[in-house]
Design an enzyme around this catalytic site. Structure first.
Site, PDB file in Angstrom:
ATOM      1  N   SER A 133     -10.375  -1.029   6.374  1.00 35.16           N
ATOM      2  CA  SER A 133      -9.582  -0.709   5.189  1.00 35.16           C
ATOM      3  C   SER A 133      -8.832  -1.877   4.571  1.00 35.16           C
ATOM      4  O   SER A 133      -8.329  -1.766   3.463  1.00 35.16           O
ATOM      5  CB  SER A 133      -8.588   0.411   5.518  1.00 35.16           C
ATOM      6  OG  SER A 133      -9.251   1.640   5.684  1.00 35.16           O
ATOM      7  N   SER A 183      -9.354   1.704   2.687  1.00 35.85           N
ATOM      8  CA  SER A 183      -8.360   2.491   1.989  1.00 35.85           C
ATOM      9  C   SER A 183      -7.301   1.643   1.271  1.00 35.85           C
ATOM     10  O   SER A 183      -6.495   2.172   0.520  1.00 35.85           O
ATOM     11  CB  SER A 183      -7.663   3.421   2.984  1.00 35.85           C
ATOM     12  OG  SER A 183      -7.006   2.698   4.015  1.00 35.85           O
ATOM     13  N   LYS A 241       0.832  -1.202   0.000  1.00 36.59           N
ATOM     14  CA  LYS A 241       0.000   0.000   0.000  1.00 36.59           C
ATOM     15  C   LYS A 241       0.873   1.262   0.000  1.00 36.59           C
ATOM     16  O   LYS A 241       1.921   1.301   0.652  1.00 36.59           O
ATOM     17  CB  LYS A 241      -0.889  -0.049   1.243  1.00 36.59           C
ATOM     18  CG  LYS A 241      -1.976   0.989   1.351  1.00 36.59           C
ATOM     19  CD  LYS A 241      -2.825   0.702   2.588  1.00 36.59           C
ATOM     20  CE  LYS A 241      -3.976   1.680   2.754  1.00 36.59           C
ATOM     21  NZ  LYS A 241      -4.809   1.329   3.932  1.00 36.59           N
TER      22      LYS A 241
END
Length: 433
Positions: A171, A147, A72
């Site tokens: 997320s 996210s 990420k």
């Protein structure tokens, strides 16, 4: 594509090379990521060099030997941008790798680059001014989640077998559910978050926030968890399906769930019961999840505001009171897990929804043609987040629109591998029907 474990084994056996696997992953990204837009920070030249170094050395027993993967964007990787989607931080270059990245590299992983996020990691869809919008590989008109939306999309598109994300409001679990892959939110505090913090700060992770793996395969998920965890997490004794004790929570009293999602949770329960597991749909031991959700939102607001006062002033409930309530909530869940091995619930009340840039507080979801406030859906991920529990997101079905359905399996504190084990059993039973 091969799993991470199978890839490392093939490299170790001389059936392929780290460079060949690296090049194949790069080719998949370059040919397939145009409209998806998952891998937004690319580090292909250094990845090739790392793969070549692995091939030049002895074939050791590192668990991820030569495995190409991404992480990420919010993780620091030395020499790459870490912006968290903020335009003002687009030029922020990390000076060293996050601890999680260090541990993945030490295990032999080859980091190809980083995947997309929403601004500030603060949405359940992925779009920001630096990198644009990430789309769901199953339907480009739908969100990939957030996210860790780029993480889940990269896995669903088959670019890489393994990813690493973070979770404070679903997320990891929600993108995994939306994209039909596996994700695990670990027990709070078990994985070092150093190097995963707001750009240009040295801040530690706020209360509730964790980092964790996403994968296409549950064995890879469990392996990545162990490789990055600070301390060994207990492994449950192998059991027959009939030995598992499961509580099914198909709906939350504060948050609607679509017929497809709640039906999938019920179907998992029915399938487990048919296989002779102990399955209940109600327990007096379940904490007051309505008041839990209210307290969760209060702590979440403080964490996401990063110390800034709310528009209407400071929180109405002092933090010490919230932390006391959180401690009581944790004890209540601990009592429940004396009688149950896992709770199975929706990760989110819908499957992946259409892209919608309406501000989060004003956004509305249509669930079975009924409008419902978007923020109330946080009740589902909050089930595990507020009491700091581990939860595994597992794909269990497909909705009438052809979109993946994922559910979360919540287990007791430190029983991360129990959550993964129950998720594996549920997945295998449902998909074999």
């Amino acid at each position: 594509m091969k799993s991470a474990i199978a890839t490392a084994a093939a490299i170790r056996a001389g059936e392929t090379t780290a460079l060949a696997e690296c090049e194949a992953a790069i080719a998949r990204i370059e040919s397939g990521d145009g409209e998806i837009n998952a891998v937004v920070v690319r580090d292909f030249d250094r990845a090739r060099a790392a793969a070549q170094a692995i091939d030049a050395g002895p074939k050791d027993d590192r668990a991820l030997l030569g495995v190409p993967m991404t992480v990420k964007e919010s993780f620091d990787v030395a020499g790459l941008a870490t912006s968290w989607g903020f335009a003002e931080h687009a030029d922020h270059i990390a000076g060293e790798d996050a601890v999680a990245v260090q541990r993945l590299k030490a295990a032999g992983a080859v980091i190809l680059g980083k995947t997309n996020i929403p601004v500030g990691l603060a949405d359940l869809q992925t779009n920001n001014p630096n990198y644009g919008r990430t789309r769901n590989p199953h339907n480009l008109d739908r969100v990939s989640g957030g996210s860790s939306g780029g993480s889940a999309a990269a896995l669903a598109a088959g670019f890489v077998p393994l990813e690493f994300g973070s979770d404070i409001g679903g997320s990891i679990r929600v993108p995994a559910a939306f994209c039909g892959v596996w994700g695990h939110k670990p027990t709070f505090g078990m994985l070092d978050t150093d190097g995963h913090y707001f750009p240009r700060t040295q801040g530690s992770a706020p209360n509730l926030s964790v980092i964790g793996p996403l994968a296409r395969d549950p064995d890879d998920l469990a392996l990545a968890l162990d490789l990055v965890s600070d301390l060994p997490l207990p492994t449950p004794t192998p059991r027959n399906v009939s030995d598992w004790r499961i509580l099914i929570l198909a709906r939350h009293p504060l948050a609607a769930a679509s017929a497809a999602v709640s039906g999938a949770v019920d179907a998992v329960g029915a399938t487990l019961a048919k296989a002779s597991a102990t399955v209940h749909h109600y327990s007096d031991l379940l904490p007051d999840i309505q008041s839990q959700h209210e307290d969760y939102l209060r702590i979440l607001a403080v964490a996401m505001a990063r110390g800034a006062p709310a528009p209407s002033g400071p929180p109405s409930t002092p933090m010490i009171v919230l932390l006391d309530r959180q401690a009581a909530c944790r004890r209540a869940w601990r009592r429940l897990f004396r009688d149950y091995d896992a709770v199975i619930a929706p990760a989110w009340g819908t499957t992946a929804f259409p892209h919608d840039d309406t501000p989060l507080a004003e956004r509305v979801l249509r669930i079975d043609d009924v409008a419902t406030p978007f923020p109330m859906q946080l009740a589902y991920p909050g089930l595990a987040t507020f009491p700091l529990l581990p939860a595994t997101s597992v794909p269990v079905g497909i909705d009438p629109d052809g979109m993946p359905i994922g559910v979360q399996v919540i287990a007791d504190r430190y029983a991360d591998h129990t959550a993964i084990a129950v998720a594996r059993v549920a997945h295998d039973l449902v998909w074999s029907r």
